[in-house]
Write a protein that holds these residues in place. Sequence first.
Motif, short mmCIF file in Angstrom:
data_model
loop_
_atom_site.label_atom_id
_atom_site.label_comp_id
_atom_site.label_asym_id
_atom_site.label_seq_id
_atom_site.Cartn_x
_atom_site.Cartn_y
_atom_site.Cartn_z
N LYS A 71 15.73 -27.85 81.25
CA LYS A 71 14.57 -26.87 80.80
C LYS A 71 13.27 -27.58 81.61
O LYS A 71 12.72 -26.80 82.06
N ALA A 72 13.25 -28.86 81.74
CA ALA A 72 12.24 -29.53 82.45
C ALA A 72 12.51 -30.98 82.99
O ALA A 72 13.68 -31.55 82.62
N PRO A 73 11.86 -31.63 83.79
CA PRO A 73 12.54 -33.00 83.91
C PRO A 73 12.83 -33.89 82.82
O PRO A 73 11.89 -33.82 81.91
N GLY A 74 13.74 -34.41 82.67
CA GLY A 74 14.18 -35.02 81.33
C GLY A 74 14.58 -34.24 80.19
O GLY A 74 14.91 -34.95 79.19
N GLN A 75 14.41 -32.92 80.19
CA GLN A 75 14.82 -32.26 79.10
C GLN A 75 16.00 -31.47 79.42
O GLN A 75 16.36 -30.45 80.02
N VAL A 76 16.96 -31.97 79.00
CA VAL A 76 18.62 -31.48 79.12
C VAL A 76 18.66 -30.49 77.75
O VAL A 76 18.57 -30.54 76.73
N LEU A 77 19.48 -29.39 78.26
CA LEU A 77 19.70 -28.25 77.24
C LEU A 77 21.06 -28.74 76.79
O LEU A 77 21.97 -29.30 77.36
N HIS A 78 21.43 -28.24 75.39
CA HIS A 78 22.51 -28.71 74.72
C HIS A 78 23.10 -27.57 73.97
O HIS A 78 22.63 -26.63 73.59
N THR A 79 24.63 -27.60 73.94
CA THR A 79 25.17 -26.79 72.72
C THR A 79 25.84 -27.77 72.03
O THR A 79 26.64 -28.59 72.17
N GLY A 80 25.32 -27.61 70.72
CA GLY A 80 25.43 -28.84 69.66
C GLY A 80 24.90 -30.03 70.28
O GLY A 80 23.88 -30.13 70.37
N VAL A 81 26.07 -31.04 70.35
CA VAL A 81 25.63 -32.36 70.58
C VAL A 81 25.88 -32.55 72.15
O VAL A 81 25.83 -33.54 72.66
N LEU A 82 26.59 -31.74 72.80
CA LEU A 82 27.04 -31.94 74.13
C LEU A 82 25.85 -31.34 75.05
O LEU A 82 25.24 -30.26 75.04
N PRO A 83 25.45 -32.05 76.00
CA PRO A 83 24.47 -31.48 77.14
C PRO A 83 25.18 -30.49 78.08
O PRO A 83 25.05 -30.80 79.52
N LEU A 84 25.63 -29.49 77.66
CA LEU A 84 26.24 -28.57 78.54
C LEU A 84 25.79 -27.06 78.00
O LEU A 84 25.63 -26.70 76.61
N VAL A 85 25.88 -26.29 78.67
CA VAL A 85 25.51 -24.74 78.47
C VAL A 85 26.49 -23.63 79.09
O VAL A 85 26.81 -24.13 80.22
N PRO A 86 27.11 -22.79 78.49
CA PRO A 86 27.89 -22.09 79.13
C PRO A 86 27.33 -21.00 80.19
O PRO A 86 26.33 -20.44 79.67
N VAL A 87 27.56 -20.91 81.18
CA VAL A 87 27.00 -20.04 82.35
C VAL A 87 28.13 -19.13 82.87
O VAL A 87 28.91 -19.21 83.19
N PRO A 88 27.68 -17.74 82.79
CA PRO A 88 28.46 -16.65 83.39
C PRO A 88 28.82 -17.05 85.00
O PRO A 88 27.78 -17.37 85.78
N LEU A 89 30.13 -17.30 85.27
CA LEU A 89 30.34 -17.33 86.60
C LEU A 89 29.85 -16.20 87.42
O LEU A 89 29.55 -16.61 88.93
N ALA A 90 29.63 -14.95 87.29
CA ALA A 90 29.15 -14.01 88.03
C ALA A 90 27.67 -14.25 88.47
O ALA A 90 27.40 -14.27 89.62
N LEU A 91 26.81 -14.92 87.46
CA LEU A 91 25.68 -15.35 87.88
C LEU A 91 25.51 -16.73 88.89
O LEU A 91 24.87 -16.73 89.65
N LEU A 92 26.46 -17.69 88.67
CA LEU A 92 26.43 -18.91 89.37
C LEU A 92 26.89 -18.55 90.61
O LEU A 92 26.21 -19.03 91.57
N GLU A 93 27.77 -17.61 90.87
CA GLU A 93 28.31 -17.13 92.25
C GLU A 93 27.10 -16.33 93.05
O GLU A 93 26.88 -16.71 94.21
N GLU A 94 26.33 -15.58 92.18
CA GLU A 94 25.23 -14.98 92.92
C GLU A 94 24.18 -15.92 93.26
O GLU A 94 23.70 -15.91 94.49
N VAL A 95 23.75 -16.75 92.61
CA VAL A 95 22.78 -18.05 93.03
C VAL A 95 23.39 -18.76 94.08
O VAL A 95 22.76 -19.18 94.96
N VAL A 96 24.85 -19.32 93.88
CA VAL A 96 25.42 -19.78 95.38
C VAL A 96 25.12 -19.13 96.48
O VAL A 96 24.65 -19.44 97.56
#
Length: 382
Positions: A340-365
Motif C-alpha cells: 500500500k505504501a513503503p513498509g505497508q504490506v497487504l494481507h489476506t488473513g495472516v499471509l502477506p499475499l493478495v490474489p491478483v487476476p492474471l489478466a491484469l498482471l499480464e496487461e501491466v507486464v
Amino acid sequence: MEFTLIAMENVAFGYRLGTDCTEDILARLASHDASSYLVVADTTVAGLYGHDLTARIDKQVAPAHLLIHKVGEPHKSLSTVEALAHQALEQGIDRRAVVLALGGGVTGNIAGLLAALLFRGVRLVHVPTTVLAMLDSVLSLKQAVNATTGKNMIGTFHAPVEVLADTAMLRTLPAREVRSGMGEVIKNALAIRPSMLDRLGGSLRADAAYDDETLQWIIFESLAAKALVTAADMHERRSGLVLEYGHTTGHAIEHASRGAVAHGAGVAVGMIVAAEVSRRLGHAQTDLVSLHRELVAAAGVHPAVPADADITLVKERIAYDNKRGYLDTRPRHTPMVLLKAPGQVLHTGVLPLVPVPLALLEEVVDETTAPGAGPAAETTAA
C-alpha cells in the motif's frame, strides 16, 4: 579488517562480515574440525578464488577438493547436483565433510542442495562472492534448483552452519551483478525497512561503484530486514513471504531470458509491475510507483521488462509462480506480495499475499515492456 559477528535474532548460524579476511576465513573453517572440505564454485569463481582458497584449505586446515560447475541459471539443475555428488563421493568423503559454497546465489543453492543430500545432510558453509548472495540468498534455509516449468521448484530446507562474507571479493564482480544485488536491497527497503530509504536513495549508483563502507552498511541493513520477517518464520511460509516482493514477475523475467537478465534486475522490474498492479487495484497511489521507478533507475537498472526476455514466455511463467497454493484463489488468479505504501504490506488473513487476476498482471507486464521484447528476442548479458 577482522570479521565482525553480526547478531541476528533467532538465526541459528553465525554471520561474519569483513573486508580482506582470507586468514579469518581459514581460521573459522579450522574451528569446524571437518574431515574434508568440498569447495563448490562455478568456472569463473573457481579461477578468481576457488583454486587458491582450496589449496590454502588443503595446506592449512584439512583435505580439500574443488568441485566446479558451469556458470549461470541454465545449469542450476538436478543434473548438476547429481554430477557434483558423484565427484564428491569418488573423493571418499564421509559424514564429517563440509560443503563450502563459494560464489553467488546459483552456487549457493547448488551447494546447499548438495550438502542436504550427501549422507542425508552434511554441514554447509557459505563464502558468498556477490552482493546478492551476501545480503539475501545465504540467509535462506531454502536450497533449490530449477525445473523446466520455473525457478526453484525442486529442493528442500538445509541451514548453513556459518556464513563468512568478505567484501573484498566483490571487487572483481561485474557491474551487472552489483546492480542485481541492489535490486534486492531496494526490495528490502520498500517492503520491510523503509527507514533505509533516505540514505539508500542517496547511495545508489548507476555505475555500480560502491566503497566498502557503503557495501557493509547496505549488507547490514538488508540482513536486519530479512531477520525481522524470518525470526519466527525461518521456512518463509508466513511473514517471510514478504521477501517474495517483486519475485512473481521477476522470476518469470529471469527464467524467460534464460539467465541473460540477472535475478535482482528481474526482481527490480517485478517490483515496478507489482506497484502498478497495486495502484490499479486501488491499494496504492501513483507516487509509490514513481518511487519504485526512481530507485530502480538510480541503481542502474532499466525500469522495464527488458528485450532479453521473451514476453510471451514471461506471461506463461507467471502462472507457475512458486507461491501458488498459499491462498485458495479463483481460477486465473495468482497470489502476489503487494504494498500500500513503503513498509505497508497487504494481507489476506495472516499471509502477506493478495490474489491478483492474471489478466491484469499480464496487461501491466505488457505495458512495462521495453521496445523490442517479444518471442525469440536476442539474449545478451546486461
